[in-house]
Scaffold this active site. Structure first.
Site, PDB file in Angstrom:
ATOM      1  N   TYR A 143       0.844  -1.196   0.000  1.00 19.09           N
ATOM      2  CA  TYR A 143       0.000   0.000   0.000  1.00 19.09           C
ATOM      3  C   TYR A 143       0.876   1.241   0.000  1.00 19.09           C
ATOM      4  CZ  TYR A 143      -3.536   3.405   1.529  1.00 19.09           C
ATOM      5  OH  TYR A 143      -4.393   4.492   1.622  1.00 19.09           O
ATOM      6  N   ASP A 238       9.176   2.837   0.078  1.00 20.54           N
ATOM      7  CA  ASP A 238       8.109   3.443   0.856  1.00 20.54           C
ATOM      8  C   ASP A 238       8.323   3.025   2.309  1.00 20.54           C
ATOM      9  OD1 ASP A 238       5.879   4.241   2.163  1.00 20.54           O
ATOM     10  OD2 ASP A 238       4.436   3.370   0.748  1.00 20.54           O
ATOM     11  N   LYS A 266       3.963   8.889   8.988  1.00 20.11           N
ATOM     12  CA  LYS A 266       3.661   8.311  10.294  1.00 20.11           C
ATOM     13  C   LYS A 266       4.614   8.792  11.396  1.00 20.11           C
ATOM     14  CE  LYS A 266       0.640   4.953   8.406  1.00 20.11           C
ATOM     15  NZ  LYS A 266       0.677   4.141   7.217  1.00 20.11           N
TER      16      LYS A 266
HETATM   17  C1  LIG Z   1       0.054   4.604   5.807  1.00 19.16           C
HETATM   18  C2  LIG Z   1       0.856   4.349   4.586  1.00 19.16           C
HETATM   19  C3  LIG Z   1       0.808   5.206   3.469  1.00 19.16           C
HETATM   20  C4  LIG Z   1      -0.175   6.334   3.349  1.00 19.16           C
HETATM   21  O1  LIG Z   1      -0.005   7.303   4.321  1.00 19.16           O
HETATM   22  P1  LIG Z   1      -1.244   8.295   4.668  1.00 19.16           P
HETATM   23  O2  LIG Z   1      -0.632   9.275   5.609  1.00 19.16           O
HETATM   24  O3  LIG Z   1      -2.306   7.437   5.271  1.00 19.16           O
HETATM   25  O4  LIG Z   1      -1.680   8.918   3.392  1.00 19.16           O
HETATM   26  C5  LIG Z   1       1.692   4.980   2.445  1.00 19.16           C
HETATM   27  N1  LIG Z   1       2.563   3.949   2.478  1.00 19.16           N
HETATM   28  C6  LIG Z   1       2.610   3.110   3.515  1.00 19.16           C
HETATM   29  C7  LIG Z   1       3.618   2.005   3.518  1.00 19.16           C
HETATM   30  C8  LIG Z   1       1.746   3.257   4.595  1.00 19.16           C
HETATM   31  O5  LIG Z   1       1.760   2.371   5.597  1.00 19.16           O
END
Ligand SMILES: *Cc1c(COP(=O)(O)O)cnc(C)c1O
Length: 431
Positions: A143, A238, A266
């Site tokens: 994701y 990511d 995060k």
């Molecule tokens: C949470 C997450 C996102 C998206 O971040 P948001 O702040 O919710 O838009 C992207 N990549 C990873 C790996 C994530 O866990």
């Protein structure tokens, strides 16, 4: 009489789609009414009916220090008193940028944004601008936020053409997203060879954590690094979850693999909306105003968010922090493993440091296909038993549990005891 959470959920559903501002919060995967949360302190959250929970969601990862950490609260209060946002440069932005650049080996320059979605979307745009190529490769089950071209995992459509996961994503756009299998180097090689000189970037969660936790096989990340370099594509890590979580320098420190671009989010916001993308200086110089890739944000780098991030990273830089997280994670894993064995439940536990998923499948779980083999009904029964016992887990099988520095050994032992109850045959038919 309905509980207060039930009443609040009723009302919210008339105002917000599904009563929530992010879909998983609505408990669709497990059923029932989500507790409405009133406050948090340390490892605990408290709902509108006065119930207390040991929290393993931690706002989905950011709260590695626990809830309402006094260092973060003080930093945010001080910042708020001086004004919440200026839309002009502040010194705080450089201070947080310096902390991130010093921590993450591959980042020489970065841009702050307000969500992980923005970070990944922007990193892809920059990769396309830098390489003058259009296609990207992502992995099934990873994701990267909800930007159009990243909401693709290629369901039954197979591995060649991206099939959008969401209505409203034009297939012409999704077609630019090629989907490989996590931990499968050959699937990456095949896509690169079939799309010579067309792939701008490969984006990957270096430790997948959005299909449950799926660590990379030892050869996987080094091979993806070699393949991207050989094909002139950029490698984008990511690290929105893994950054400052699995090590201070992220998964790239842990595995010794250097991406061209990194997305963070995060933890770097300490619970406020902050994310970032950054990497090699020559690539980041593609970003406006230096270069032709446009990206902007009204509240980007705002002082409240920067202050929370600085306080959080400073706390994480203290000695012994990642050893403590490892010990807490290991204690939880060992206890859950024993509880699963004693209950004769077939559960596959994956953990890296302070992130963990208990998959309701014999496993091993190495990719999306093996993750979705999990028994969602057994998980839902486990989830509700845990919730009743005051343990707040993510309401989906395909998420991670996050242990924070605020979780004590007693918290973890209580969690294991609850799991033992939840897994007993009375509560969950064996599997
Ligand atoms: C949470 C997450 C996102 C998206 O971040 P948001 O702040 O919710 O838009 C992207 N990549 C990873 C790996 C994530 O866990």
């Amino acid at each position: 009489m309905p509980s207060r959470s039930e009443s609040l959920f009723q009302e919210a559903q008339t105002l917000l789609p599904g009563g929530v501002n992010s879909p998983v919060r609505a408990f669709g995967a497990v059923g029932g009414v989500p507790p409405f949360i009133e406050r948090g302190q340390g490892s605990r959250i408290y709902d509108a009916d006065g119930r207390e929970y040991i929290d393993y969601v931690g706002s989905w990862g950011p709260l590695i220090l626990g809830h309402a950490d006094p260092r973060v609260v003080t930093a945010v209060q001080r910042a708020a008193e001086r004004g919440t946002s200026f839309g002009a440069p502040t010194e705080l932005e450089s201070r947080l940028a310096r902390l991130v650049i010093d921590a993450v080996a591959s980042i020489e320059m970065l841009r702050f944004v307000s969500s992980g979605t923005e970070a990944c979307m922007s990193a892809i745009r920059v990769a396309r601008a830098f390489t003058s190529r259009d296609k990207i490769i992502k992995f099934e089950g990873c994701y990267h936020g909800h930007a159009d071209g990243l909401l693709v995992r290629a369901g039954s459509g197979g591995l060649t053409f991206g099939v959008p996961d969401s209505a409203g994503v034009p297939s012409g756009y999704a077609n630019l997203t090629l989907v490989a299998r996590y931990n499968d180097v050959e699937s990456v090689r095949a896509l690169l060879e079939a799309n010579q000189d067309e792939v701008a970037a490969i984006i990957v969660e270096p430790v997948a954590a959005n299909m449950g936790v799926v660590p990379p096989a030892p050869e996987f990340l080094p091979a993806v690094r070699r393949l991207t370099s050989a094909h002139g594509a950029l490698l984008v890590f990511d690290e929105v979850i893994t950054g400052f979580r699995v090590a201070y320098g992220g998964a790239q420190e842990l595995y010794g693999v250097k991406p061209d671009l990194t997305c963070l989010g995060k933890i770097i916001g300490g619970g406020l909306p902050v994310a970032a993308y950054g990497g090699r200086r020559d690539i980041m110089e593609t970003v406006a105003p230096l270069g032709p890739a446009y990206q902007a944000g009204t509240l980007s780098g705002n002082p409240l968010a920067m202050s929370a991030g600085i306080a959080t990273l400073n706390a994480l830089a203290e000695p012994g922090v990642y050893d403590r997280l490892e010990q807490a994670g290991a204690r939880l894993e060992a206890g859950l493993r024993r509880a699963a064995e004693d209950s004769e439940q077939s559960i596959y536990i994956a953990r890296l440091g302070s992130v963990l998923t208990a998959f309701f499948t014999p496993g091993p779980v190495t990719d999306f296909a093996s993750a979705v083999a999990s028994d969602k009904h057994r998980f839902a029964a486990y989830f509700h038993s845990m919730l009743e016992q005051g343990i707040y887990l993510a309401p989906s099988q395909f998420e991670a549990a996050f242990v924070s520095l605020a979780h004590s050994s007693e918290d973890i032992d209580r969690t294991i005891e609850a799991a033992r109850q939840a897994l007993s045959r009375r509560n969950i038919p064996g599997g």
